[in-house]
Design an enzyme around this catalytic site. Structure first.
Site, PDB file in Angstrom:
ATOM      1  CE  LYS A  34      -4.324  -1.653   1.115  1.00 38.54           C
ATOM      2  NZ  LYS A  34      -5.448  -2.005   1.876  1.00 38.54           N
TER       3      LYS A  34
ATOM      4  CE  LYS B 182      -6.343  -6.507  -1.362  1.00 35.17           C
ATOM      5  NZ  LYS B 182      -7.391  -6.750  -0.130  1.00 35.17           N
TER       6      LYS B 182
ATOM      7  CE  LYS C 282     -13.959  -1.953   1.073  1.00 34.43           C
ATOM      8  NZ  LYS C 282     -12.531  -2.228   1.662  1.00 34.43           N
TER       9      LYS C 282
HETATM   10  N1  AQP Z   1      -9.618  -9.457  -3.335  1.00 33.90           N
HETATM   11  C1  AQP Z   1     -10.014 -10.063  -2.245  1.00 33.90           C
HETATM   12  N2  AQP Z   1     -10.147 -11.265  -2.383  1.00 33.90           N
HETATM   13  C2  AQP Z   1     -10.448 -12.272  -1.143  1.00 33.90           C
HETATM   14  N3  AQP Z   1     -10.786 -11.398  -0.089  1.00 33.90           N
HETATM   15  C3  AQP Z   1     -10.736 -10.146   0.114  1.00 33.90           C
HETATM   16  N4  AQP Z   1     -10.900  -9.367   0.751  1.00 33.90           N
HETATM   17  C4  AQP Z   1     -10.582  -8.133   0.417  1.00 33.90           C
HETATM   18  N5  AQP Z   1     -10.440  -8.102  -0.811  1.00 33.90           N
HETATM   19  C5  AQP Z   1     -10.437  -9.240  -1.178  1.00 33.90           C
HETATM   20  C6  AQP Z   1     -11.198  -9.468   2.220  1.00 33.90           C
HETATM   21  O1  AQP Z   1     -12.298  -8.509   2.715  1.00 33.90           O
HETATM   22  C7  AQP Z   1     -12.332  -8.167   3.982  1.00 33.90           C
HETATM   23  C8  AQP Z   1     -12.079  -6.899   4.182  1.00 33.90           C
HETATM   24  O2  AQP Z   1     -11.173  -6.251   3.499  1.00 33.90           O
HETATM   25  P1  AQP Z   1     -10.977  -4.660   3.950  1.00 33.90           P
HETATM   26  O3  AQP Z   1     -12.009  -3.931   3.284  1.00 33.90           O
HETATM   27  O4  AQP Z   1     -10.914  -4.207   5.614  1.00 33.90           O
HETATM   28  O5  AQP Z   1      -9.450  -4.523   3.434  1.00 33.90           O
HETATM   29  P2  AQP Z   1      -8.713  -4.569   2.167  1.00 33.90           P
HETATM   30  O6  AQP Z   1      -8.344  -6.018   2.212  1.00 33.90           O
HETATM   31  O7  AQP Z   1      -7.613  -3.655   2.143  1.00 33.90           O
HETATM   32  O8  AQP Z   1     -10.092  -4.469   1.049  1.00 33.90           O
HETATM   33  P3  AQP Z   1      -9.831  -3.717  -0.199  1.00 33.90           P
HETATM   34  O9  AQP Z   1     -11.042  -3.858  -0.915  1.00 33.90           O
HETATM   35  O10 AQP Z   1      -8.594  -4.123  -0.886  1.00 33.90           O
HETATM   36  O11 AQP Z   1      -9.964  -2.121   0.523  1.00 33.90           O
HETATM   37  P4  AQP Z   1      -8.642  -1.095  -0.137  1.00 33.90           P
HETATM   38  O12 AQP Z   1      -8.836  -0.771  -1.296  1.00 33.90           O
HETATM   39  O13 AQP Z   1      -9.430   0.203   0.594  1.00 33.90           O
HETATM   40  O14 AQP Z   1      -7.232  -1.259   0.465  1.00 33.90           O
HETATM   41  C9  AQP Z   1     -10.999  -9.019   4.579  1.00 33.90           C
HETATM   42  O15 AQP Z   1     -11.302 -10.141   5.005  1.00 33.90           O
HETATM   43  C10 AQP Z   1     -10.168  -9.369   3.303  1.00 33.90           C
HETATM   44  O16 AQP Z   1      -9.321 -10.461   3.327  1.00 33.90           O
END
Ligand code: AQP
Length: 338
Positions: free
Chosen positions: A117, A200, A203
């Site tokens: 990140k 991956k 969002k």
């Molecule tokens: N691509 C993914 N595949 C499987 N699981 C995922 N999770 C997120 N993306 C994937 C799971 O969703 C839960 C919550 O995640 P989060 O929103 O707290 O954090 P993150 O993983 O950082 O999600 P994003 O969407 O990637 O957010 P941003 O872009 O803001 O950093 C977790 O259980 C995660 O494993």
């Protein structure tokens, strides 16, 4: 005497934007499955984690409601599970400070998600982004959670939570905190970006075409799968043939997770199929599974009062568990409550 812990699940999602398919398949869908399996379930919209990167204050409240709506629409039952947003339970931030004093800088330096990140900009990102895993440990251990269902990407953070619990227990000669287990299983564990199978789905990725949003309509979902990057070869005859084909593997995994099949079963259903066959089938399946959720999300989001009330009631129930655990932690650490 060693402590026994109530089987308790904690997990959360950041409202750093609208929900994407990875959040659903990697997290929410599995949380729904864990209801009624003998656990006490606590699900949280982790808004304090969201602000580790800049969030527009006007959008953050609605994103918080949208994530809660996504959980409710997917089947999280707020009467049996506890559903709330993190900032309404201040004990999370208080325990996180104690864990900041337990965790070691060297441990944080090893966190791959921070490296991903922060990228080449590590000096300029917030201190909160760096310390995020200590807050995540607090989220989990504040409830003495024994199990954390997360996607593969969060495994390292749950391991760090165990390291923090172990060090706390060792330093204060106690067995107060459990060693929480990550629960990572099934093909939805890591949903990859539709334009680059080595990253991956997120969002906050740059392009909307690289992810499926939980609020996308049927046409948008079809268009995104149609334009998803793949190699030119058709699907193989066996799963082994997906090796070194990350984009193809991802689409098969998404199909498997949405249909509750194994990747082997998906390949057996579409042996040697071309993308002109498989992508529309995947799009139809995704629309069938996601449309009822997005319709219900829209209905829920039209009544902010209802969601706010559910979150407030959930926060009250969460605090009833969290406050005594924080008080005992203060006592163990030697913080005076006069
Ligand atoms: N691509 C993914 N595949 C499987 N699981 C995922 N999770 C997120 N993306 C994937 C799971 O969703 C839960 C919550 O995640 P989060 O929103 O707290 O954090 P993150 O993983 O950082 O999600 P994003 O969407 O990637 O957010 P941003 O872009 O803001 O950093 C977790 O259980 C995660 O494993």
């Amino acid at each position: 005497m060693t402590q026994t812990f109530t089987p308790r699940v904690f997990s959360g999602i950041k409202p750093s934007g609208g929900l994407q398919l990875g959040n659903y398949l990697g997290a929410i869908k599995r949380w729904v499955d864990m209801q009624g399996k003998g656990f006490e379930n606590i699900y949280c919209v982790v808004d304090l984690h969201a602000i580790t990167v800049w969030q527009d204050p006007r959008e953050l409240k609605d994103a918080t409601r949208e994530v809660a709506a996504g959980m409710l629409a997917s089947g999280i039952d707020p009467t049996t599970s506890i559903l709330f947003n993190q900032s309404q339970v201040p004990e999370h931030a208080e325990l996180a400070w104690i864990f900041n004093c337990v965790a070691r800088v060297g441990w944080m330096n090893r966190m791959t998600q921070f490296k991903d990140k922060a990228g080449s900009n590590a000096e300029a990102v917030s201190l909160g982004l760096y310390a995020y895993p200590a807050l995540m440990a607090a989220d989990i251990l504040l409830y003495h959670a024994t199990h954390v269902p997360v996607g593969e990407d969060q495994k390292q953070h749950v391991e760090l939570t165990r390291d923090i619990a172990t060090k706390f227990n060792h330093d204060f000669k106690t067995d107060f905190f459990p060693l929480t287990e990550p629960v990572i299983e099934g093909p939805g564990m890591r949903v990859m970006n539709l334009r680059d199978g080595s990253r991956k789905m997120s969002k906050s990725g740059d392009s909307d075409m690289e992810r499926i949003n939980m609020t996308d309509d049927a046409d948008t979902i079809s268009k995104k799968f149609k334009k998803a990057k793949t190699d030119p070869a058709p699907l193989p005859e066996t799963v082994a043939g997906l090796k070194d084909r990350p984009e193809a593997r991802n689409l098969v995994d998404i199909y498997a997770s949405l249909s509750d099949m194994t990747p082997e079963q998906v390949i057996a259903q579409y042996p040697g199929a071309g993308w002109g066959t498989f992508k529309p089938a995947l799009a139809d399946l995704a629309v069938e599974k996601l449309a009822p959720i997005s319709t219900e999300m829209k209905r829920l989001m039209a009544d902010k009062g209802e969601i706010d009330l559910i979150l407030a009631k959930g926060a009250e129930r969460a605090r009833a568990i969290a406050a005594p655990i924080l008080r005992q932690t203060y006592d163990i650490v030697g913080l005076l409550r006069s």
